[in-house]
Structures are given as structure tokens and as C-alpha cells.
Design an enzyme around this catalytic site. Structure first.
Site, short mmCIF file in Angstrom:
data_model
loop_
_atom_site.label_atom_id
_atom_site.label_comp_id
_atom_site.label_asym_id
_atom_site.label_seq_id
_atom_site.Cartn_x
_atom_site.Cartn_y
_atom_site.Cartn_z
N MET A 1 0.59 -1.47 -0.01
CA MET A 1 0.17 0.02 -0.38
C MET A 1 0.95 1.15 -0.32
SD MET A 1 -3.33 -0.76 2.51
CE MET A 1 -2.59 -1.60 3.92
N CYS A 2 0.03 2.15 0.66
CA CYS A 2 1.04 4.11 -0.02
C CYS A 2 1.39 4.55 1.27
CB CYS A 2 0.01 4.84 -0.82
SG CYS A 2 -1.05 4.46 -2.13
N GLU A 3 1.87 5.04 0.98
CA GLU A 3 2.49 6.26 2.50
C GLU A 3 2.50 7.20 2.49
OE1 GLU A 3 6.38 4.89 4.47
OE2 GLU A 3 6.86 2.78 3.42
N ASN A 108 -3.71 6.51 2.59
CA ASN A 108 -3.23 4.70 2.65
C ASN A 108 -3.91 3.75 2.88
OD1 ASN A 108 -2.13 3.36 5.03
ND2 ASN A 108 -0.58 2.97 2.90
#
Length: 262
Positions: A1-3, A108
Site C-alpha cells: 500500500m501507499c505511504e 493509504n
């Protein structure tokens, strides 16, 4: 996943050090290769940079890391795509106007596709991510409940927490949100923060060989809080948010927390 990466400060401050650490995770020390973005508030004005390229290799990201843009509120994001193709319109942070303020948001996590069945009234996504759709829904809820900017921001903060809880029920929802003065931080799984104030010390990045002595870069009155998905330094004590917790920062200080800390 994103940060995610955010900053709240009581004086205009650059985020070069923290952003340098974050950008390494966009394709060098982490898998978040699907674009990045950063937004700097200057009063009510908003300066934004977006790039669908990996931040670790982006010349634009290198410019941001080297150029000392001063701001009191910053929101940044590096993307690992799960919903929506890799393209400019799907890069965070996203922004919309409400009450004459530019609201900025980054997310996120991944949400159940049933989110796209939730009706939208005032705001509509430009791209195809669940993140932007959730942002449009959230601002719809705020605008419907508060057609004008409320005088009691704590009431607004409680309402935002309620909306975030509904989104968390659909999956993972870690979020940063601001309208230029407050930085709303909501945690579903991972989010941590650190407040730096006098006496300042040295900080050392995890993701590259870089350290800074903040005592030489600040004044005794400076207060700077940095929020990140994962701590960016390895020699400082970061506070982790709990699942379902909303922490709101203003001028680098915690001004609201729900549930309240014991």
C-alpha cells in the site's frame, strides 16, 4: 500500500529532510513506485507537485527535496497502486474547495468496491481511485452538515471522526487532511508522529545516509510535528496512533484527539 507524510509547524518550515527519507521508499527502499505528490500551504494558498513516476527516480522529487519551500502545513504521498491505473490524475494529494479554503487529502489503504455506490452530490472524482472517491464523499458530508465554516471546530473534528469510522468499516483507511490551518490525521492501521521542540537534537534517516542537527536549524520557539506511515528516523521516539484514532494538529501542537489519550 501507499505511504503518507505530513507536517504541522508553528513557523514556516521546510520538509526537505523528511521528504528525502520518504522519497527513497518510492522505488528504492520500498515498493511505492506508482507516483507521488506533495502539497505546501502558504497561508490559504496551495503549492502542489505531482508526478506518476517513482519518487526515488523523479527529478521533480529531487527538486522538492533540495529546494527549501517554507510552509506550516504539508501533506505528501507515495503510491503503490491497487485501484486505478498509474497516471497523473490518480496521484495524491487531492484538493477541493470548501468555504473558500483549499482542502487537501491523501489516503493509504484499500476500500471495498461498494464505496463507489455511495452517492455523491457536490464533489466528484477526476480519476478512478477509491481514495479520491472517499475524499469526495467525505467533503460532501462536511458540506452538507456545515454549509458555512463552523465556529466550533471541535464539533467538526468529531464529525470528521464519525465519517472516517464509516470509511474504515470498508477496509484500510489511513488519512491526512487539511484546510490550511489544521492537520487531521486518522489511523486505521499505521500512522506515527513525532513533535520536535527545544532542546532540539540530531535526527538520522532510516532510508538513506543523512542526518541533521535541528538545534543548528531552528529557534528555541519552533514546534514542528511530522506524521508518517512508518517512522522516518531510527534514533528518535515516535508515537503510534491507534486504530480508529483521530489526532488533529495546529501550529505543531495536538489540539484534538479522539478517542482521548488515557
Amino acid at each position: 500500500m501507499c505511504e503518507l507524510l505530513g507536517m504541522s509547524a508553528n513557523v514556516p518550515t521546510d520538509i526537505c529532510f523528511s521528504f528525502t527519507g520518504l522519497m527513497q521508499r518510492g522505488g528504492r527502499t520500498g515498493p511505492h513506485r506508482d507516483g507521488w505528490g506533495i502539497a505546501f500551504y502558504e497561508g490559504k494558498g496551495l503549492r502542489c507537485f505531482h508526478d506518476p513516476e517513482p519518487s526515488a527516480d523523479s527529478r521533480i522529487a529531487g527538486l522538492v527535496a533540495d529546494y527549501s519551500i517554507k510552509s506550516r502545513v504539508v501533506i505528501s504521498h507515495i503510491r503503490q497502486a491497487n485501484v486505478g491505473q498509474v497516471c497523473l490524475e490518480n496521484t495524491h494529494p487531492f484538493s477541493r474547495e470548501l468555504w473558500g479554503y483549499s482542502w487537501t487529502y491523501a489516503h493509504n489503504g484499500q476500500l471495498d468496491p461498494s464505496l463507489f455506490d455511495w452517492p455523491l452530490k457536490f464533489y466528484h472524482p477526476v480519476g478512478t481511485t477509491d481514495s479520491e472517491y472517499a475524499f469526495c464523499w467525505l467533503l460532501d458530508q462536511i458540506r452538507s452538515r456545515y454549509p458555512e465554516r463552523p465556529s466550533d471546530f471541535h464539533e467538526l473534528e468529531r464529525f470528521i471522526h464519525q465519517c472516517c469510522e464509516k470509511l474504515r468499516a470498508l477496509g484500510v483507511f489511513n488519512m491526512l487532511l487539511s484546510e490550511s490551518t489544521c492537520l487531521f490525521s486518522y489511523c486505521s492501521t499505521k500512522l506515527a508522529w513525532i513533535t520536535r521542540r527545544a532542546p532540539f537534537g540530531e535526527a538520522r534517516l532510516k532510508d538513506c545516509e543523512m542526518s541533521v542537527d535541528f538545534g543548528a536549524e531552528t529557534t528555541p520557539n519552533d514546534v514542528v510535528t511530522v506524521i508518517a506511515t512508518e517512522p522516518l528516523t531510527d534514533n528518535e521516539c515516535w508515537h503510534r496512533l491507534q486504530a480508529g484514532e483521530l489526532v488533529v494538529f495546529r501550529d505543531g501542537e495536538v489540539v484534538f484527539q479522539l478517542p482521548e489519550a488515557l
